[in-house]
Scaffold this motif. Sequence first.
Motif, short mmCIF file in Angstrom:
data_model
loop_
_atom_site.label_atom_id
_atom_site.label_comp_id
_atom_site.label_asym_id
_atom_site.label_seq_id
_atom_site.Cartn_x
_atom_site.Cartn_y
_atom_site.Cartn_z
N PRO A 111 0.96 -1.12 0.10
CA PRO A 111 0.07 0.03 -0.02
C PRO A 111 0.93 1.10 -0.01
CG PRO A 111 -0.80 -1.55 1.80
CD PRO A 111 0.64 -1.91 1.16
N LEU A 112 0.41 2.22 -0.53
CA LEU A 112 1.04 3.58 -0.49
C LEU A 112 1.47 4.12 0.75
CD1 LEU A 112 2.10 5.77 -2.66
CD2 LEU A 112 -0.02 6.90 -2.40
N PRO A 113 0.84 4.00 1.93
CA PRO A 113 1.55 4.43 3.07
C PRO A 113 2.77 3.65 3.50
CG PRO A 113 -1.10 4.48 3.27
CD PRO A 113 -0.52 3.71 2.01
N VAL A 114 2.43 2.35 3.37
CA VAL A 114 3.48 1.53 3.72
C VAL A 114 4.89 1.82 2.66
CG1 VAL A 114 4.30 -0.98 3.84
CG2 VAL A 114 1.97 -0.37 4.60
N ALA A 115 4.41 2.06 1.57
CA ALA A 115 5.70 2.38 0.65
C ALA A 115 6.44 3.52 1.00
CB ALA A 115 5.03 2.49 -0.64
N ALA A 168 -0.29 6.73 9.31
CA ALA A 168 -1.29 6.77 8.30
C ALA A 168 -1.65 5.45 7.81
CB ALA A 168 -0.64 7.52 6.84
N ALA A 169 -0.60 4.32 7.84
CA ALA A 169 -0.85 3.01 7.35
C ALA A 169 -1.93 2.59 8.44
CB ALA A 169 0.23 2.30 7.22
N MET A 170 -1.89 2.84 9.80
CA MET A 170 -2.36 2.10 10.81
C MET A 170 -3.82 2.81 10.91
SD MET A 170 -0.51 -0.17 12.52
CE MET A 170 -1.23 -0.19 14.21
N THR A 171 -4.05 4.11 10.64
CA THR A 171 -5.55 4.91 10.90
C THR A 171 -6.09 5.08 9.54
OG1 THR A 171 -4.30 6.88 11.01
CG2 THR A 171 -4.66 5.92 13.18
N GLY A 172 -5.25 5.00 8.37
CA GLY A 172 -5.83 5.62 7.14
C GLY A 172 -6.04 7.02 6.76
N GLY A 173 -5.27 7.85 7.91
CA GLY A 173 -5.57 9.29 7.72
C GLY A 173 -4.11 9.99 7.82
N PHE A 174 -4.13 11.29 7.37
CA PHE A 174 -2.68 11.96 7.61
C PHE A 174 -3.14 13.60 7.54
CE2 PHE A 174 0.78 14.18 5.32
CZ PHE A 174 1.96 13.99 6.35
N SER A 175 -2.52 14.26 8.41
CA SER A 175 -2.66 15.60 8.45
C SER A 175 -1.34 16.21 8.51
CB SER A 175 -3.15 15.90 9.90
OG SER A 175 -3.34 17.39 9.87
N LEU A 176 -1.08 16.93 7.40
CA LEU A 176 0.08 17.78 7.12
C LEU A 176 0.31 18.80 8.14
CD1 LEU A 176 2.54 18.35 5.14
CD2 LEU A 176 1.16 19.81 4.03
N ASP A 385 -7.46 -3.25 13.57
CA ASP A 385 -8.54 -4.07 13.72
C ASP A 385 -7.95 -5.50 13.73
OD1 ASP A 385 -6.97 -4.69 11.27
OD2 ASP A 385 -8.70 -4.20 9.81
N GLY A 386 -6.83 -5.94 14.20
CA GLY A 386 -6.23 -7.28 14.34
C GLY A 386 -5.54 -8.06 13.17
N SER A 387 -5.83 -7.46 11.95
CA SER A 387 -5.22 -8.04 10.67
C SER A 387 -3.67 -7.67 10.62
CB SER A 387 -6.13 -7.43 9.56
OG SER A 387 -5.87 -6.22 9.32
N PRO A 388 -3.00 -8.78 9.81
CA PRO A 388 -1.49 -8.53 9.93
C PRO A 388 -1.10 -7.19 9.07
CG PRO A 388 -2.15 -10.54 9.21
CD PRO A 388 -3.37 -10.03 9.20
N PHE A 389 -0.01 -6.45 9.64
CA PHE A 389 0.44 -5.35 9.00
C PHE A 389 0.86 -5.65 7.42
CE2 PHE A 389 3.35 -1.90 7.67
CZ PHE A 389 2.86 -0.78 8.51
N PRO A 390 0.36 -4.96 6.40
CA PRO A 390 0.44 -5.29 5.15
C PRO A 390 1.90 -5.23 4.64
CG PRO A 390 -0.42 -3.12 5.07
CD PRO A 390 -0.61 -3.76 6.62
#
Length: 544
Positions: A111-115, A168-176, A385-390
Amino acid sequence: MQSIEVVLAMLLAVLASGYLVRLLPFSLPLPLVQIGLGAVISGVFNQGVVLNPEVFFLLFLPPLLFLDGWRIPKSGLFRDRGVILQLALGLVLFTVVGAGFMIHWLIPTIPLPVAFALAAIISPTDPVAVSSIAARAPIPKRIMHILEGESLLNDASGLVCFRFAVAAAMTGGFSLASASLTFLWLALAGLAIGVLVTLGISRAQNWLSRHVGEESGSPILVSLLTPFGAYLLAEHLEASGILAAVAAGITMSRVELSGRALPTTRVQRAAVWDTVQFALNGIMFVLLGEQLPGILRDAADSVQEAGHLDPWWLAIYALAISAGLALLRLAWVWGSLHWSLLRARQRGERPERPHWRLVAAMSLAGVRGAITLAGVLTLPLLLPDGSPFPARDLVVFLAAAVILLSLVMASLVLPRVLQGLELPPESTEHQEEDHARMAAARKAVRAIERAQRELPTEVGEAEAYASAAARLLALYQKRLHDVVPTGTDPAQLRLADKAERALRLAALQAEREAIFALARNRMISDEISRKLVREIDLLESRYR
Protein backbone atom coordinates in the motif's frame (compact mmCIF):
# COMPACT_ATOMS: atom_id res chain seq x y z
CA MET A 1 23.55 -17.14 30.39
CA GLN A 2 22.96 -17.80 26.70
CA SER A 3 22.53 -14.07 26.04
CA ILE A 4 25.87 -13.35 27.72
CA GLU A 5 27.54 -15.94 25.51
CA VAL A 6 26.04 -14.36 22.40
CA VAL A 7 27.27 -10.90 23.45
CA LEU A 8 30.75 -12.28 24.07
CA ALA A 9 30.66 -14.00 20.67
CA MET A 10 29.73 -10.71 19.02
CA LEU A 11 32.57 -8.90 20.76
CA LEU A 12 34.95 -11.62 19.58
CA ALA A 13 33.54 -11.20 16.07
CA VAL A 14 34.24 -7.44 16.25
CA LEU A 15 37.79 -8.18 17.41
CA ALA A 16 38.33 -10.80 14.71
CA SER A 17 36.96 -8.54 11.98
CA GLY A 18 39.73 -6.01 12.60
CA TYR A 19 42.35 -8.65 11.85
CA LEU A 20 40.42 -10.43 9.11
CA VAL A 21 39.94 -7.30 7.02
CA ARG A 22 43.74 -6.92 6.92
CA LEU A 23 44.34 -10.56 5.99
CA LEU A 24 41.98 -10.59 3.00
CA PRO A 25 43.80 -10.41 -0.35
CA PHE A 26 41.27 -7.86 -1.62
CA SER A 27 39.97 -4.62 -0.17
CA LEU A 28 36.70 -5.00 1.70
CA PRO A 29 35.04 -2.51 4.07
CA LEU A 30 35.05 -3.47 7.73
CA PRO A 31 31.21 -3.32 8.07
CA LEU A 32 30.75 -5.99 5.39
CA VAL A 33 33.19 -8.30 7.18
CA GLN A 34 31.34 -7.73 10.44
CA ILE A 35 27.98 -8.40 8.79
CA GLY A 36 29.36 -11.68 7.43
CA LEU A 37 30.65 -12.74 10.85
CA GLY A 38 27.29 -11.91 12.39
CA ALA A 39 25.57 -14.13 9.82
CA VAL A 40 28.00 -16.93 10.71
CA ILE A 41 27.16 -16.59 14.41
CA SER A 42 23.44 -16.86 13.71
CA GLY A 43 23.48 -19.37 10.84
CA VAL A 44 26.30 -21.79 11.61
CA PHE A 45 26.14 -21.81 15.41
CA ASN A 46 22.36 -21.33 15.51
CA GLN A 47 22.79 -18.59 18.11
CA GLY A 48 21.25 -15.18 18.07
CA VAL A 49 19.28 -12.55 19.89
CA VAL A 50 15.85 -11.06 19.41
CA LEU A 51 16.62 -7.48 18.44
CA ASN A 52 14.45 -5.09 20.43
CA PRO A 53 14.57 -1.85 18.40
CA GLU A 54 13.85 0.37 21.43
CA VAL A 55 16.72 -1.18 23.40
CA PHE A 56 18.93 -0.97 20.31
CA PHE A 57 18.23 2.74 19.89
CA LEU A 58 18.91 3.41 23.57
CA LEU A 59 22.15 1.43 23.91
CA PHE A 60 23.85 2.20 20.61
CA LEU A 61 22.67 5.45 19.07
CA PRO A 62 23.12 8.01 21.91
CA PRO A 63 26.84 7.40 22.57
CA LEU A 64 27.76 7.08 18.88
CA LEU A 65 25.84 10.16 17.76
CA PHE A 66 27.14 12.08 20.79
CA LEU A 67 30.72 11.21 19.87
CA ASP A 68 30.16 12.13 16.22
CA GLY A 69 28.73 15.49 17.25
CA TRP A 70 31.63 15.98 19.66
CA ARG A 71 34.37 15.27 17.14
CA ILE A 72 32.94 16.56 13.88
CA PRO A 73 34.78 19.74 12.75
CA LYS A 74 32.48 22.59 13.78
CA SER A 75 33.97 25.07 11.31
CA GLY A 76 32.94 22.84 8.40
CA LEU A 77 29.56 22.11 9.97
CA PHE A 78 28.63 25.80 10.25
CA ARG A 79 30.38 26.85 7.04
CA ASP A 80 28.39 24.36 4.93
CA ARG A 81 25.21 24.47 7.01
CA GLY A 82 23.12 25.40 3.99
CA VAL A 83 24.23 22.37 1.96
CA ILE A 84 23.94 20.08 4.98
CA LEU A 85 20.38 21.20 5.74
CA GLN A 86 19.42 20.77 2.07
CA LEU A 87 20.62 17.16 2.24
CA ALA A 88 19.35 16.40 5.74
CA LEU A 89 15.86 17.87 5.22
CA GLY A 90 15.18 18.55 1.55
CA LEU A 91 16.73 15.34 0.21
CA VAL A 92 14.92 13.23 2.80
CA LEU A 93 11.51 14.63 1.85
CA PHE A 94 12.39 14.36 -1.85
CA THR A 95 13.39 10.72 -1.33
CA VAL A 96 10.30 9.86 0.69
CA VAL A 97 7.96 11.19 -1.98
CA GLY A 98 9.90 9.97 -5.01
CA ALA A 99 10.89 6.55 -3.68
CA GLY A 100 7.49 6.02 -2.07
CA PHE A 101 5.59 6.40 -5.34
CA MET A 102 8.25 4.33 -7.14
CA ILE A 103 7.97 1.44 -4.64
CA HIS A 104 4.17 1.43 -4.84
CA TRP A 105 4.32 1.47 -8.64
CA LEU A 106 6.95 -1.28 -8.69
CA ILE A 107 5.16 -3.51 -6.14
CA PRO A 108 1.44 -2.69 -6.17
CA THR A 109 0.77 -5.13 -3.32
CA ILE A 110 2.54 -2.70 -0.97
CA PRO A 111 0.00 0.00 0.00
CA LEU A 112 1.06 3.58 -0.61
CA PRO A 113 1.42 4.53 3.13
CA VAL A 114 3.61 1.44 3.70
CA ALA A 115 5.66 2.35 0.62
CA PHE A 116 6.18 5.82 2.07
CA ALA A 117 7.23 4.20 5.38
CA LEU A 118 9.83 2.08 3.58
CA ALA A 119 11.08 5.09 1.63
CA ALA A 120 11.35 7.12 4.84
CA ILE A 121 13.36 4.53 6.75
CA ILE A 122 15.83 3.98 3.89
CA SER A 123 16.28 7.72 3.27
CA PRO A 124 18.73 8.52 6.16
CA THR A 125 22.40 7.76 5.63
CA ASP A 126 24.40 6.13 8.40
CA PRO A 127 27.35 8.07 9.90
CA VAL A 128 29.16 4.88 10.93
CA ALA A 129 28.90 3.34 7.48
CA VAL A 130 29.87 6.61 5.79
CA SER A 131 33.01 6.91 7.95
CA SER A 132 33.99 3.31 7.29
CA ILE A 133 33.64 3.69 3.53
CA ALA A 134 35.49 7.01 3.57
CA ALA A 135 38.46 5.40 5.30
CA ARG A 136 39.16 3.48 2.08
CA ALA A 137 38.36 6.21 -0.45
CA PRO A 138 40.19 9.53 -1.00
CA ILE A 139 37.14 11.70 -0.30
CA PRO A 140 38.02 15.40 0.03
CA LYS A 141 37.77 16.61 3.61
CA ARG A 142 35.13 19.24 2.87
CA ILE A 143 32.86 16.70 1.16
CA MET A 144 33.47 14.29 4.04
CA HIS A 145 32.43 16.96 6.53
CA ILE A 146 29.23 17.57 4.54
CA LEU A 147 28.46 13.84 4.48
CA GLU A 148 29.06 13.54 8.22
CA GLY A 149 26.87 16.54 8.98
CA GLU A 150 24.13 15.18 6.74
CA SER A 151 24.19 11.75 8.37
CA LEU A 152 24.02 13.32 11.84
CA LEU A 153 20.90 15.36 11.08
CA ASN A 154 18.92 13.33 8.57
CA ASP A 155 18.16 10.52 11.05
CA ALA A 156 15.60 12.70 12.80
CA SER A 157 13.86 13.83 9.61
CA GLY A 158 13.79 10.29 8.22
CA LEU A 159 12.44 8.77 11.42
CA VAL A 160 9.79 11.47 11.75
CA CYS A 161 8.59 10.79 8.20
CA PHE A 162 8.64 7.07 9.00
CA ARG A 163 6.52 7.62 12.12
CA PHE A 164 3.85 9.56 10.23
CA ALA A 165 3.79 7.08 7.35
CA VAL A 166 3.25 4.19 9.79
CA ALA A 167 0.51 6.17 11.55
CA ALA A 168 -1.17 6.77 8.19
CA ALA A 169 -0.99 3.04 7.42
CA MET A 170 -2.49 2.19 10.82
CA THR A 171 -5.30 4.79 10.83
CA GLY A 172 -5.77 5.52 7.13
CA GLY A 173 -5.46 9.28 7.69
CA PHE A 174 -2.74 11.92 7.55
CA SER A 175 -2.65 15.59 8.54
CA LEU A 176 0.09 17.75 7.01
CA ALA A 177 -0.44 20.55 9.53
CA SER A 178 -0.18 18.18 12.49
CA ALA A 179 2.90 16.51 10.99
CA SER A 180 4.62 19.88 10.47
CA LEU A 181 3.98 21.03 14.04
CA THR A 182 5.13 17.70 15.43
CA PHE A 183 8.31 17.84 13.36
CA LEU A 184 9.12 21.34 14.61
CA TRP A 185 8.65 20.23 18.22
CA LEU A 186 10.73 17.11 17.74
CA ALA A 187 13.60 19.02 16.14
CA LEU A 188 13.69 22.24 18.18
CA ALA A 189 12.96 20.63 21.53
CA GLY A 190 15.46 17.85 20.87
CA LEU A 191 18.23 20.32 20.05
CA ALA A 192 17.41 22.50 23.07
CA ILE A 193 17.34 19.54 25.47
CA GLY A 194 20.72 18.29 24.24
CA VAL A 195 22.31 21.71 24.77
CA LEU A 196 20.76 22.32 28.20
CA VAL A 197 21.52 18.84 29.55
CA THR A 198 25.20 19.08 28.60
CA LEU A 199 25.59 22.60 30.00
CA GLY A 200 23.79 21.64 33.21
CA ILE A 201 25.84 18.49 33.76
CA SER A 202 29.08 20.32 33.02
CA ARG A 203 28.38 23.15 35.47
CA ALA A 204 27.21 20.77 38.18
CA GLN A 205 30.34 18.67 37.75
CA ASN A 206 32.60 21.73 37.93
CA TRP A 207 30.86 22.95 41.11
CA LEU A 208 31.14 19.54 42.79
CA SER A 209 34.78 19.13 41.84
CA ARG A 210 35.64 22.57 43.30
CA HIS A 211 33.75 22.16 46.56
CA VAL A 212 33.83 18.40 47.19
CA GLY A 213 36.51 16.94 44.93
CA GLU A 214 36.12 13.91 42.69
CA GLU A 215 37.64 10.57 41.82
CA SER A 216 39.97 10.43 38.82
CA GLY A 217 37.53 8.39 36.73
CA SER A 218 34.44 10.50 37.49
CA PRO A 219 34.74 12.92 34.51
CA ILE A 220 35.07 10.00 32.11
CA LEU A 221 32.01 8.26 33.53
CA VAL A 222 30.04 11.53 33.38
CA SER A 223 30.93 11.96 29.70
CA LEU A 224 29.71 8.41 29.02
CA LEU A 225 26.38 8.99 30.78
CA THR A 226 25.66 12.43 29.30
CA PRO A 227 24.31 11.22 25.91
CA PHE A 228 21.96 8.75 27.62
CA GLY A 229 20.62 11.49 29.88
CA ALA A 230 19.96 13.81 26.94
CA TYR A 231 18.38 11.02 24.88
CA LEU A 232 16.08 9.73 27.65
CA LEU A 233 14.92 13.19 28.70
CA ALA A 234 14.12 14.13 25.10
CA GLU A 235 12.19 10.90 24.52
CA HIS A 236 10.31 11.40 27.80
CA LEU A 237 9.22 14.84 26.56
CA GLU A 238 8.31 13.34 23.15
CA ALA A 239 11.12 15.19 21.39
CA SER A 240 13.84 13.75 19.18
CA GLY A 241 16.32 11.81 21.31
CA ILE A 242 18.60 11.45 18.30
CA LEU A 243 18.92 15.20 17.79
CA ALA A 244 19.32 15.64 21.55
CA ALA A 245 22.32 13.28 21.53
CA VAL A 246 23.85 15.09 18.54
CA ALA A 247 23.31 18.51 20.13
CA ALA A 248 24.80 17.25 23.39
CA GLY A 249 27.95 16.18 21.56
CA ILE A 250 28.30 19.49 19.71
CA THR A 251 27.80 21.35 23.00
CA MET A 252 30.39 19.15 24.72
CA SER A 253 32.98 20.22 22.16
CA ARG A 254 32.31 23.84 23.12
CA VAL A 255 32.45 23.03 26.83
CA GLU A 256 35.77 21.28 26.23
CA LEU A 257 37.26 24.54 24.99
CA SER A 258 37.04 25.92 28.52
CA GLY A 259 40.11 23.82 29.32
CA ARG A 260 38.91 22.80 32.80
CA ALA A 261 39.62 19.08 32.29
CA LEU A 262 43.00 17.81 33.43
CA PRO A 263 45.43 16.67 30.70
CA THR A 264 45.48 13.10 32.04
CA THR A 265 41.66 13.08 32.04
CA ARG A 266 41.55 14.13 28.38
CA VAL A 267 44.04 11.42 27.38
CA GLN A 268 42.24 8.68 29.31
CA ARG A 269 38.81 9.85 28.16
CA ALA A 270 39.89 9.79 24.50
CA ALA A 271 41.15 6.21 24.91
CA VAL A 272 37.89 5.11 26.58
CA TRP A 273 35.72 6.72 23.91
CA ASP A 274 37.83 5.20 21.11
CA THR A 275 37.24 1.76 22.62
CA VAL A 276 33.51 2.38 23.05
CA GLN A 277 33.22 3.62 19.48
CA PHE A 278 35.06 0.62 18.03
CA ALA A 279 33.01 -1.88 20.06
CA LEU A 280 29.58 -0.33 19.46
CA ASN A 281 30.18 0.30 15.77
CA GLY A 282 31.26 -3.29 15.29
CA ILE A 283 28.41 -4.79 17.30
CA MET A 284 25.86 -2.80 15.28
CA PHE A 285 26.98 -4.42 12.03
CA VAL A 286 27.44 -7.84 13.65
CA LEU A 287 23.82 -7.56 14.86
CA LEU A 288 22.77 -6.65 11.33
CA GLY A 289 24.44 -9.81 10.04
CA GLU A 290 22.90 -11.83 12.85
CA GLN A 291 19.42 -10.72 11.76
CA LEU A 292 19.98 -11.63 8.11
CA PRO A 293 19.30 -15.41 8.29
CA GLY A 294 15.93 -14.77 9.94
CA ILE A 295 15.07 -12.15 7.35
CA LEU A 296 16.03 -14.51 4.54
CA ARG A 297 13.92 -17.29 6.06
CA ASP A 298 10.90 -15.05 5.61
CA ALA A 299 11.83 -14.40 1.96
CA ALA A 300 9.43 -17.07 0.67
CA ASP A 301 6.51 -15.34 2.32
CA SER A 302 7.79 -12.04 0.98
CA VAL A 303 7.73 -13.35 -2.59
CA GLN A 304 4.14 -14.45 -2.20
CA GLU A 305 3.22 -11.07 -0.73
CA ALA A 306 4.69 -9.46 -3.85
CA GLY A 307 2.51 -11.63 -6.06
CA HIS A 308 5.30 -13.86 -7.48
CA LEU A 309 6.62 -17.37 -7.00
CA ASP A 310 10.19 -16.94 -8.22
CA PRO A 311 12.46 -15.68 -5.35
CA TRP A 312 14.68 -13.88 -7.89
CA TRP A 313 12.02 -11.16 -8.05
CA LEU A 314 13.20 -10.10 -4.58
CA ALA A 315 16.68 -9.39 -5.95
CA ILE A 316 15.17 -7.44 -8.87
CA TYR A 317 13.09 -5.32 -6.50
CA ALA A 318 16.08 -4.65 -4.22
CA LEU A 319 18.28 -3.64 -7.14
CA ALA A 320 15.58 -1.42 -8.61
CA ILE A 321 14.95 0.37 -5.30
CA SER A 322 18.70 0.85 -4.71
CA ALA A 323 19.13 2.25 -8.20
CA GLY A 324 16.15 4.54 -7.71
CA LEU A 325 17.60 5.88 -4.46
CA ALA A 326 20.94 6.58 -6.14
CA LEU A 327 19.25 8.40 -9.04
CA LEU A 328 17.09 10.48 -6.70
CA ARG A 329 20.17 11.45 -4.69
CA LEU A 330 22.11 12.26 -7.86
CA ALA A 331 19.27 14.44 -9.15
CA TRP A 332 19.04 16.34 -5.87
CA VAL A 333 22.82 16.87 -5.59
CA TRP A 334 23.05 17.96 -9.24
CA GLY A 335 20.11 20.34 -8.90
CA SER A 336 21.37 21.83 -5.61
CA LEU A 337 24.83 22.34 -7.09
CA HIS A 338 23.57 24.20 -10.14
CA TRP A 339 21.24 26.28 -8.00
CA SER A 340 24.18 27.28 -5.79
CA LEU A 341 26.30 28.12 -8.84
CA LEU A 342 23.48 30.24 -10.27
CA ARG A 343 23.07 32.21 -7.04
CA ALA A 344 26.82 32.76 -6.82
CA ARG A 345 26.89 34.16 -10.37
CA GLN A 346 24.02 36.49 -9.52
CA ARG A 347 26.12 37.85 -6.66
CA GLY A 348 28.93 38.61 -9.14
CA GLU A 349 31.15 35.71 -8.06
CA ARG A 350 32.95 33.26 -10.35
CA PRO A 351 32.60 29.90 -8.63
CA GLU A 352 34.59 26.94 -9.88
CA ARG A 353 32.45 24.08 -11.13
CA PRO A 354 33.39 20.85 -9.28
CA HIS A 355 34.47 17.79 -11.23
CA TRP A 356 31.64 15.49 -12.23
CA ARG A 357 33.29 12.66 -10.32
CA LEU A 358 32.91 14.59 -7.08
CA VAL A 359 29.18 14.93 -7.77
CA ALA A 360 29.02 11.19 -8.45
CA ALA A 361 30.91 10.52 -5.21
CA MET A 362 28.37 12.56 -3.25
CA SER A 363 25.63 10.37 -4.71
CA LEU A 364 27.39 7.05 -4.10
CA ALA A 365 28.34 7.96 -0.53
CA GLY A 366 24.71 7.80 0.61
CA VAL A 367 25.28 4.57 2.55
CA ARG A 368 22.52 3.09 4.69
CA GLY A 369 23.26 1.27 7.93
CA ALA A 370 22.03 -0.11 11.21
CA ILE A 371 19.67 2.81 11.90
CA THR A 372 17.60 1.77 8.89
CA LEU A 373 17.41 -1.83 10.10
CA ALA A 374 16.50 -0.89 13.67
CA GLY A 375 13.83 1.50 12.41
CA VAL A 376 12.17 -0.92 10.00
CA LEU A 377 11.98 -3.58 12.72
CA THR A 378 9.71 -1.25 14.71
CA LEU A 379 6.94 -1.82 12.15
CA PRO A 380 3.90 -3.15 14.03
CA LEU A 381 2.87 -6.75 13.51
CA LEU A 382 -0.88 -6.08 13.46
CA LEU A 383 -3.26 -3.32 12.40
CA PRO A 384 -5.81 -1.92 14.89
CA ASP A 385 -8.47 -4.31 13.56
CA GLY A 386 -6.22 -7.34 14.30
CA SER A 387 -5.24 -8.08 10.71
CA PRO A 388 -1.53 -8.48 9.82
CA PHE A 389 0.38 -5.34 8.90
CA PRO A 390 0.47 -5.33 5.09
CA ALA A 391 3.70 -6.59 3.46
CA ARG A 392 5.70 -6.30 6.69
CA ASP A 393 8.15 -9.14 5.93
CA LEU A 394 8.68 -7.85 2.40
CA VAL A 395 9.41 -4.32 3.67
CA VAL A 396 11.92 -5.62 6.25
CA PHE A 397 13.68 -7.71 3.61
CA LEU A 398 13.87 -4.83 1.13
CA ALA A 399 15.30 -2.48 3.79
CA ALA A 400 18.00 -5.02 4.71
CA ALA A 401 18.81 -5.58 1.04
CA VAL A 402 19.16 -1.83 0.42
CA ILE A 403 21.62 -1.62 3.33
CA LEU A 404 23.80 -4.39 1.91
CA LEU A 405 23.65 -3.11 -1.66
CA SER A 406 24.53 0.46 -0.64
CA LEU A 407 27.54 -0.81 1.32
CA VAL A 408 28.73 -2.99 -1.56
CA MET A 409 28.20 -0.33 -4.22
CA ALA A 410 29.96 2.36 -2.22
CA SER A 411 32.91 0.12 -1.33
CA LEU A 412 33.40 -1.12 -4.89
CA VAL A 413 32.52 1.91 -7.02
CA LEU A 414 33.43 4.91 -4.86
CA PRO A 415 37.21 4.30 -4.75
CA ARG A 416 37.24 3.79 -8.53
CA VAL A 417 35.28 6.97 -9.17
CA LEU A 418 37.79 9.00 -7.15
CA GLN A 419 40.91 7.13 -8.24
CA GLY A 420 43.45 9.42 -9.89
CA LEU A 421 41.31 12.51 -9.37
CA GLU A 422 43.54 15.53 -8.71
CA LEU A 423 41.96 17.61 -6.00
CA PRO A 424 42.87 21.22 -5.18
CA PRO A 425 45.17 21.45 -2.16
CA GLU A 426 43.49 22.25 1.13
CA SER A 427 46.15 24.51 2.59
CA THR A 428 43.98 26.20 5.19
CA GLU A 429 44.45 23.31 7.61
CA HIS A 430 48.24 23.71 7.65
CA GLN A 431 47.91 27.49 7.98
CA GLU A 432 45.54 27.10 10.91
CA GLU A 433 47.94 24.65 12.56
CA ASP A 434 50.90 27.02 12.15
CA HIS A 435 48.83 29.92 13.47
CA ALA A 436 47.75 27.90 16.53
CA ARG A 437 51.29 26.73 17.26
CA MET A 438 52.67 30.29 17.08
CA ALA A 439 49.88 31.71 19.26
CA ALA A 440 50.36 28.98 21.86
CA ALA A 441 54.15 29.43 21.86
CA ARG A 442 53.90 33.22 22.26
CA LYS A 443 51.52 32.88 25.19
CA ALA A 444 53.79 30.26 26.78
CA VAL A 445 56.80 32.62 26.47
CA ARG A 446 54.85 35.43 28.17
CA ALA A 447 53.76 33.06 30.95
CA ILE A 448 57.35 31.94 31.58
CA GLU A 449 58.59 35.52 31.68
CA ARG A 450 55.79 36.49 34.07
CA ALA A 451 56.51 33.54 36.34
CA GLN A 452 60.24 34.29 36.23
CA ARG A 453 59.61 37.70 37.80
CA GLU A 454 57.98 35.93 40.73
CA LEU A 455 60.95 33.62 41.46
CA PRO A 456 61.90 32.73 45.04
CA THR A 457 64.26 35.18 46.69
CA GLU A 458 66.72 32.53 47.94
CA VAL A 459 69.90 32.52 45.88
CA GLY A 460 70.05 28.79 45.28
CA GLU A 461 66.42 28.49 44.23
CA ALA A 462 66.59 31.64 42.10
CA GLU A 463 69.48 30.26 40.09
CA ALA A 464 67.73 26.95 39.55
CA TYR A 465 64.50 28.65 38.41
CA ALA A 466 66.40 31.02 36.12
CA SER A 467 68.25 28.12 34.49
CA ALA A 468 65.01 26.20 33.96
CA ALA A 469 63.30 29.30 32.55
CA ALA A 470 66.15 29.86 30.11
CA ARG A 471 65.87 26.30 28.81
CA LEU A 472 62.12 26.57 28.36
CA LEU A 473 62.36 29.94 26.66
CA ALA A 474 64.90 28.53 24.23
CA LEU A 475 62.55 25.63 23.49
CA TYR A 476 59.58 27.91 22.72
CA GLN A 477 61.70 30.36 20.74
CA LYS A 478 62.84 27.44 18.58
CA ARG A 479 59.20 26.46 18.04
CA LEU A 480 58.41 30.02 16.91
CA HIS A 481 61.30 30.00 14.45
CA ASP A 482 60.41 26.53 13.16
CA VAL A 483 57.14 27.75 11.61
CA VAL A 484 57.41 27.48 7.84
CA PRO A 485 58.52 30.76 6.28
CA THR A 486 57.08 31.89 2.97
CA GLY A 487 58.99 30.61 -0.05
CA THR A 488 60.38 27.47 1.62
CA ASP A 489 60.39 24.34 -0.50
CA PRO A 490 57.55 22.12 0.87
CA ALA A 491 59.23 18.92 -0.36
CA GLN A 492 62.37 19.64 1.66
CA LEU A 493 60.30 20.43 4.74
CA ARG A 494 58.35 17.18 4.43
CA LEU A 495 61.61 15.25 4.04
CA ALA A 496 63.10 16.95 7.10
CA ASP A 497 59.96 16.26 9.15
CA LYS A 498 59.99 12.63 8.08
CA ALA A 499 63.64 12.22 9.05
CA GLU A 500 63.16 13.91 12.43
CA ARG A 501 60.08 11.80 13.17
CA ALA A 502 61.91 8.56 12.35
CA LEU A 503 64.85 9.50 14.60
CA ARG A 504 62.62 10.54 17.48
CA LEU A 505 60.60 7.31 17.24
CA ALA A 506 63.78 5.24 17.24
CA ALA A 507 65.05 7.08 20.31
CA LEU A 508 61.74 6.67 22.17
CA GLN A 509 61.67 2.96 21.36
CA ALA A 510 65.19 2.60 22.79
CA GLU A 511 64.13 4.43 25.96
CA ARG A 512 61.13 2.14 26.36
CA GLU A 513 63.20 -1.01 25.88
CA ALA A 514 65.72 0.19 28.48
CA ILE A 515 62.95 0.78 31.04
CA PHE A 516 61.40 -2.61 30.34
CA ALA A 517 64.80 -4.25 30.78
CA LEU A 518 65.30 -2.55 34.14
CA ALA A 519 61.85 -3.68 35.28
CA ARG A 520 62.45 -7.28 34.14
CA ASN A 521 65.71 -7.34 36.10
CA ARG A 522 63.85 -5.91 39.16
CA MET A 523 66.10 -2.85 39.25
CA ILE A 524 63.03 -0.58 39.27
CA SER A 525 59.46 -1.23 40.47
CA ASP A 526 56.52 -1.94 38.19
CA GLU A 527 54.92 1.32 39.29
CA ILE A 528 57.93 3.38 38.19
CA SER A 529 58.10 1.39 34.95
CA ARG A 530 54.45 2.09 34.11
CA LYS A 531 54.84 5.78 34.89
CA LEU A 532 57.90 6.25 32.68
CA VAL A 533 56.54 4.12 29.85
CA ARG A 534 53.32 6.13 29.88
CA GLU A 535 55.30 9.34 29.45
CA ILE A 536 57.17 7.81 26.51
CA ASP A 537 53.94 6.51 24.98
CA LEU A 538 52.38 9.99 25.15
CA LEU A 539 55.44 11.47 23.46
CA GLU A 540 55.36 8.80 20.77
CA SER A 541 51.65 9.37 20.08
CA ARG A 542 52.56 12.93 19.14
CA TYR A 543 54.86 11.75 16.35
CA ARG A 544 52.73 8.83 15.10
